[in-house]
Scaffold this active site. Structure first.
Site, PDB file in Angstrom:
ATOM      1  N   ASP A  10       0.860  -1.195   0.000  1.00 14.67           N
ATOM      2  CA  ASP A  10       0.000   0.000   0.000  1.00 14.67           C
ATOM      3  C   ASP A  10       0.896   1.244   0.000  1.00 14.67           C
ATOM      4  O   ASP A  10       2.116   1.139   0.142  1.00 14.67           O
ATOM      5  CB  ASP A  10      -0.923  -0.006   1.233  1.00 14.67           C
ATOM      6  N   SER A  11       0.261   2.402  -0.121  1.00 21.44           N
ATOM      7  CA  SER A  11       1.008   3.663  -0.032  1.00 21.44           C
ATOM      8  C   SER A  11       1.340   3.990   1.418  1.00 21.44           C
ATOM      9  O   SER A  11       2.223   4.793   1.702  1.00 21.44           O
ATOM     10  CB  SER A  11       0.151   4.801  -0.592  1.00 21.44           C
ATOM     11  N   TYR A  42      -1.208   8.300  -2.684  1.00 23.02           N
ATOM     12  CA  TYR A  42      -1.394   7.805  -4.052  1.00 23.02           C
ATOM     13  C   TYR A  42      -2.619   8.424  -4.728  1.00 23.02           C
ATOM     14  O   TYR A  42      -2.667   8.539  -5.949  1.00 23.02           O
ATOM     15  CB  TYR A  42      -1.539   6.281  -4.031  1.00 23.02           C
ATOM     16  N   GLY A  43      -3.601   8.779  -3.923  1.00 23.74           N
ATOM     17  CA  GLY A  43      -4.855   9.302  -4.474  1.00 23.74           C
ATOM     18  C   GLY A  43      -4.700  10.625  -5.200  1.00 23.74           C
ATOM     19  O   GLY A  43      -5.626  11.123  -5.827  1.00 23.74           O
ATOM     20  N   CYS A  74      -4.556  -1.633  -1.869  1.00 23.19           N
ATOM     21  CA  CYS A  74      -4.783  -0.208  -2.104  1.00 23.19           C
ATOM     22  C   CYS A  74      -5.751  -0.099  -3.273  1.00 23.19           C
ATOM     23  O   CYS A  74      -5.444  -0.558  -4.386  1.00 23.19           O
ATOM     24  CB  CYS A  74      -3.450   0.446  -2.449  1.00 23.19           C
ATOM     25  N   ASN A  75      -6.906   0.486  -3.026  1.00 25.44           N
ATOM     26  CA  ASN A  75      -7.904   0.637  -4.098  1.00 25.44           C
ATOM     27  C   ASN A  75      -7.370   1.525  -5.216  1.00 25.44           C
ATOM     28  O   ASN A  75      -7.614   1.264  -6.402  1.00 25.44           O
ATOM     29  CB  ASN A  75      -9.178   1.276  -3.556  1.00 25.44           C
ATOM     30  N   THR A  76      -6.662   2.584  -4.832  1.00 24.13           N
ATOM     31  CA  THR A  76      -6.178   3.534  -5.834  1.00 24.13           C
ATOM     32  C   THR A  76      -5.227   2.832  -6.802  1.00 24.13           C
ATOM     33  O   THR A  76      -5.396   2.896  -8.025  1.00 24.13           O
ATOM     34  CB  THR A  76      -5.446   4.706  -5.133  1.00 24.13           C
ATOM     35  N   GLU A 152      -3.612   7.816   8.750  1.00 21.77           N
ATOM     36  CA  GLU A 152      -2.161   7.739   8.976  1.00 21.77           C
ATOM     37  C   GLU A 152      -1.812   8.300  10.357  1.00 21.77           C
ATOM     38  O   GLU A 152      -1.065   7.684  11.115  1.00 21.77           O
ATOM     39  CB  GLU A 152      -1.403   8.561   7.910  1.00 21.77           C
ATOM     40  N   CYS A 186     -11.297   2.783   0.154  1.00 21.17           N
ATOM     41  CA  CYS A 186      -9.871   3.054   0.360  1.00 21.17           C
ATOM     42  C   CYS A 186      -9.488   2.241   1.583  1.00 21.17           C
ATOM     43  O   CYS A 186     -10.212   2.269   2.587  1.00 21.17           O
ATOM     44  CB  CYS A 186      -9.648   4.545   0.603  1.00 21.17           C
ATOM     45  N   HIS A 188      -7.417   2.629   3.811  1.00 22.32           N
ATOM     46  CA  HIS A 188      -7.176   3.379   5.054  1.00 22.32           C
ATOM     47  C   HIS A 188      -8.459   3.532   5.878  1.00 22.32           C
ATOM     48  O   HIS A 188      -8.400   3.705   7.093  1.00 22.32           O
ATOM     49  CB  HIS A 188      -6.661   4.783   4.734  1.00 22.32           C
TER      50      HIS A 188
HETATM   51  N1  DGL Z   1      -4.900   3.069   0.825  1.00 20.52           N
HETATM   52  C1  DGL Z   1      -5.070   3.588  -0.455  1.00 20.52           C
HETATM   53  C2  DGL Z   1      -6.348   3.172  -1.133  1.00 20.52           C
HETATM   54  O1  DGL Z   1      -6.905   2.147  -0.801  1.00 20.52           O
HETATM   55  C3  DGL Z   1      -4.515   4.892  -0.917  1.00 20.52           C
HETATM   56  C4  DGL Z   1      -4.431   6.073  -0.063  1.00 20.52           C
HETATM   57  C5  DGL Z   1      -3.573   7.133  -0.707  1.00 20.52           C
HETATM   58  O2  DGL Z   1      -2.343   6.951  -0.690  1.00 20.52           O
HETATM   59  O3  DGL Z   1      -4.117   8.125  -1.248  1.00 20.52           O
HETATM   60  O4  DGL Z   1      -6.810   3.808  -2.032  1.00 20.52           O
END
Ligand code: DGL
Length: 268
Positions: A10-11, A42-43, A74-76, A152, A186, A188
């Protein structure tokens, strides 16, 4: 039989919400966790840049470690890069995408909220999921990097204010017909489940993809319930913490320890 090795990626700390589910179902695996704090969040990244970054980082990791399967937790990253990654790697890649379909079975009032990063909200993958599974529902969307950052902070041992969570969800909280089901699109966001639920006056269904990912991993690697004897899961990050961040890094180490990792180190 040799112990299988899985990389969870993940990010940031979001992948821990997926790891928790995966490990529960597959305790006999040795886990590596890699998070790319150098390019967090990452978003907010451009899709092409993100694909290149993932190719580079994951290729380098699988060159160094014998990995049987990668979970892009990570969905993104999954919605943007899954196709390219699967074309590139010969080991199985399991991705996580917003749980739109399960949400359609849970909603009673027909209003589903999709809570994800800006990249996931604006990407074509989420639009396709909505068209395919939720065309007869009202799907409201919020893309929030703020919520990602709050998750975070929580795992870095900082106090987060409920008012900040409410501010991120404000567009829904003023509606007459609010969502009764929210897709945590997401990884997170399951880390903020109680805080998100606390913003709504009514009972809310919060849906994530963690257990579906865990099932997929079991399907691909086979079931083996014997937990490995030593807790030797290892976590890595891509950007060193500064000296003035020492207290937060210690808190983060404690968070990873609580999830079952016995080391947290800079990935080089
Ligand atoms: N945890 C991530 C997701 O599922 C990305 C969060 C991020 O880095 O913007 O999208």
């Amino acid at each position: 039989m040799s112990v299988k090795q899985v990389l969870i990626f993940d990010s940031g700390v979001g992948g821990l919400s997926v790891f928790e589910q995966v490990r529960k179902q597959s305790p006999s695996i040795k886990y590596f966790y890699l998070f790319d704090n150098a390019y967090f969040p990452y978003g907010e990244l451009e899709p092409d840049f993100l694909i290149g970054r993932l190719m580079y980082l994951l290729s380098s990791f699988v060159d160094k470690h014998q990995i049987d399967l990668i979970v892009i937790a990570c969905n993104t990253a999954s919605t943007v890069a899954l196709k390219s990654l699967r074309e590139h790697f010969s080991i199985p890649i399991v991705g996580v995408v917003p749980a739109i379909k399960p949400a359609t079975f849970l909603t009673k009032n027909g209003v589903i909220g999709l809570l994800a990063t800006p990249a996931t909200i604006h990407g074509s993958y989420a639009a396709r999921l909505i068209d395919e599974f939720a065309a007869d529902k009202q799907v409201l969307k919020i893309g929030s990097t703020e919520l990602v950052k709050l998750a975070e902070l929580k795992l870095h041992g900082k106090l987060i204010a409920q008012a900040d969570i409410e501010a991120a969800l404000a567009a829904w909280l003023v509606l007459e017909k609010m969502p009764d089901t929210v897709v945590l699109g997401c990884t997170h966001f399951p880390l903020l489940k109680a805080e998100i639920a606390g913003c709504f006056k009514h009972k809310i269904n919060l849906v994530d993809s963690g257990s579906a990912i865990a099932q997929r991993v079991t399907q691909l690697l086979g079931k083996n319930d014997t937990a490995i004897k030593e807790n030797n899961h290892q976590a890595y990050f891509t950007k060193a913490y500064r000296f003035d961040e020492a207290a937060h890094f210690s808190a983060l180490q404690r968070s990873f320890l609580a999830y079952g990792f016995n080391s947290l180190a800079l990935y080089i």
